[in-house]
Motif scaffolding. Sequence first.
Motif, mmCIF file in Angstrom:
data_model
loop_
_atom_site.group_PDB
_atom_site.id
_atom_site.type_symbol
_atom_site.label_atom_id
_atom_site.label_comp_id
_atom_site.label_asym_id
_atom_site.label_seq_id
_atom_site.Cartn_x
_atom_site.Cartn_y
_atom_site.Cartn_z
ATOM 1 N N PRO A 1 0.839 -1.214 0.000
ATOM 2 C CA PRO A 1 0.000 0.000 0.000
ATOM 3 C C PRO A 1 0.873 1.263 0.000
ATOM 4 N N GLN A 2 0.459 2.245 -0.766
ATOM 5 C CA GLN A 2 1.228 3.488 -0.865
ATOM 6 C C GLN A 2 1.213 4.292 0.429
ATOM 7 N N ASP A 3 0.213 4.066 1.282
ATOM 8 C CA ASP A 3 0.146 4.801 2.551
ATOM 9 C C ASP A 3 0.841 4.052 3.696
ATOM 10 N N LEU A 4 1.497 2.949 3.365
ATOM 11 C CA LEU A 4 2.225 2.181 4.374
ATOM 12 C C LEU A 4 3.474 2.934 4.799
ATOM 13 N N LYS A 5 3.618 3.140 6.089
ATOM 14 C CA LYS A 5 4.847 3.757 6.595
ATOM 15 C C LYS A 5 5.970 2.754 6.383
ATOM 16 N N CYS A 6 6.962 3.134 5.583
ATOM 17 C CA CYS A 6 7.998 2.156 5.241
ATOM 18 C C CYS A 6 9.372 2.809 5.144
ATOM 19 N N GLY A 7 9.681 3.662 6.099
ATOM 20 C CA GLY A 7 11.020 4.245 6.157
ATOM 21 C C GLY A 7 12.094 3.181 6.272
ATOM 22 N N VAL A 8 11.736 2.032 6.789
ATOM 23 C CA VAL A 8 12.667 0.922 6.939
ATOM 24 C C VAL A 8 13.145 0.412 5.575
ATOM 25 N N LEU A 9 12.415 0.731 4.530
ATOM 26 C CA LEU A 9 12.819 0.297 3.197
ATOM 27 C C LEU A 9 13.779 1.287 2.539
ATOM 28 N N SER A 10 14.026 2.379 3.210
ATOM 29 C CA SER A 10 14.980 3.366 2.731
ATOM 30 C C SER A 10 16.381 2.969 3.179
ATOM 31 N N GLU A 11 17.307 2.940 2.239
ATOM 32 C CA GLU A 11 18.681 2.609 2.628
ATOM 33 C C GLU A 11 19.242 3.659 3.580
ATOM 34 N N ASP A 12 18.929 4.918 3.333
ATOM 35 C CA ASP A 12 19.461 6.001 4.162
ATOM 36 C C ASP A 12 18.951 5.943 5.594
ATOM 37 N N GLY A 13 17.675 5.605 5.766
ATOM 38 C CA GLY A 13 17.109 5.569 7.113
ATOM 39 C C GLY A 13 17.806 4.574 8.007
ATOM 40 N N ALA A 14 17.955 3.360 7.536
ATOM 41 C CA ALA A 14 18.618 2.326 8.334
ATOM 42 C C ALA A 14 20.104 2.644 8.491
ATOM 43 N N TYR A 15 20.738 3.082 7.425
ATOM 44 C CA TYR A 15 22.165 3.412 7.482
ATOM 45 C C TYR A 15 22.419 4.486 8.534
ATOM 46 N N ASP A 16 21.567 5.517 8.526
ATOM 47 C CA ASP A 16 21.718 6.595 9.514
ATOM 48 C C ASP A 16 21.501 6.081 10.932
ATOM 49 N N LEU A 17 20.507 5.221 11.112
ATOM 50 C CA LEU A 17 20.233 4.669 12.441
ATOM 51 C C LEU A 17 21.411 3.826 12.937
ATOM 52 N N PHE A 18 21.950 2.982 12.060
ATOM 53 C CA PHE A 18 23.086 2.145 12.453
ATOM 54 C C PHE A 18 24.314 2.998 12.752
ATOM 55 N N GLY A 19 24.513 4.053 11.984
ATOM 56 C CA GLY A 19 25.624 4.972 12.251
ATOM 57 C C GLY A 19 25.455 5.692 13.575
ATOM 58 N N GLU A 20 24.228 6.119 13.840
ATOM 59 C CA GLU A 20 23.932 6.792 15.110
ATOM 60 C C GLU A 20 24.172 5.848 16.282
ATOM 61 N N ASN A 21 23.754 4.599 16.133
ATOM 62 C CA ASN A 21 23.988 3.588 17.162
ATOM 63 C C ASN A 21 25.482 3.457 17.444
ATOM 64 N N HIS A 22 26.269 3.388 16.394
ATOM 65 C CA HIS A 22 27.721 3.241 16.539
ATOM 66 C C HIS A 22 28.322 4.439 17.286
ATOM 67 N N GLU A 23 27.931 5.628 16.878
ATOM 68 C CA GLU A 23 28.456 6.840 17.514
ATOM 69 C C GLU A 23 28.014 6.943 18.972
ATOM 70 N N LEU A 24 26.772 6.577 19.265
ATOM 71 C CA LEU A 24 26.292 6.615 20.652
ATOM 72 C C LEU A 24 27.032 5.597 21.520
ATOM 73 N N ALA A 25 27.296 4.423 20.961
ATOM 74 C CA ALA A 25 28.032 3.407 21.718
ATOM 75 C C ALA A 25 29.425 3.910 22.061
ATOM 76 N N ILE A 26 30.092 4.538 21.104
ATOM 77 C CA ILE A 26 31.421 5.103 21.366
ATOM 78 C C ILE A 26 31.327 6.185 22.430
ATOM 79 N N ARG A 27 30.330 7.052 22.300
ATOM 80 C CA ARG A 27 30.158 8.129 23.282
ATOM 81 C C ARG A 27 29.919 7.569 24.679
ATOM 82 N N MET A 28 29.099 6.522 24.788
ATOM 83 C CA MET A 28 28.832 5.919 26.101
ATOM 84 C C MET A 28 30.119 5.364 26.713
ATOM 85 N N VAL A 29 30.947 4.722 25.896
ATOM 86 C CA VAL A 29 32.217 4.180 26.401
ATOM 87 C C VAL A 29 33.128 5.320 26.851
ATOM 88 N N GLU A 30 33.194 6.386 26.057
ATOM 89 C CA GLU A 30 34.050 7.518 26.417
ATOM 90 C C GLU A 30 33.586 8.185 27.709
#
Length: 102
Positions: free
Chosen positions: A65-94
């Motif tokens: 369906p065209q009205d289906l929320k599907c940001g998860v199908l965007s390469e950028d959305g997941a890539y940004d989330l995984f990058g943010e996770n990585h940066e937050l993990a480093i920040r937490m360790v620091e």
Amino acid sequence: MKNDKIKRVEEMERIMDKSADIFKELDAVLDKLEENLADYKKLDEYYSSENWFLDVEDFNNGVLPQDLKCGVLSEDGAYDLFGENHELAIRMVEIAAKMLRR
């Protein structure tokens, strides 16, 4: 006029209360983060799976369906989330290292 000792004790009391509040908030957020780790792993596995590619293809071909929320199908959305996770993990360790070193 307050003497220096009273001012110092009042200041330290404010700092202690503020720190206790922040630690309590952080503990609650860390609980949420820890509880979400299994779901986050599931997302990571989905993003690199054949199903993700099939779902993207289906969306692009109008099968979903065209009205289906599907940001998860965007390469950028997941890539940004995984990058943010990585940066937050480093920040937490620091930050943890700073807290332990005092």
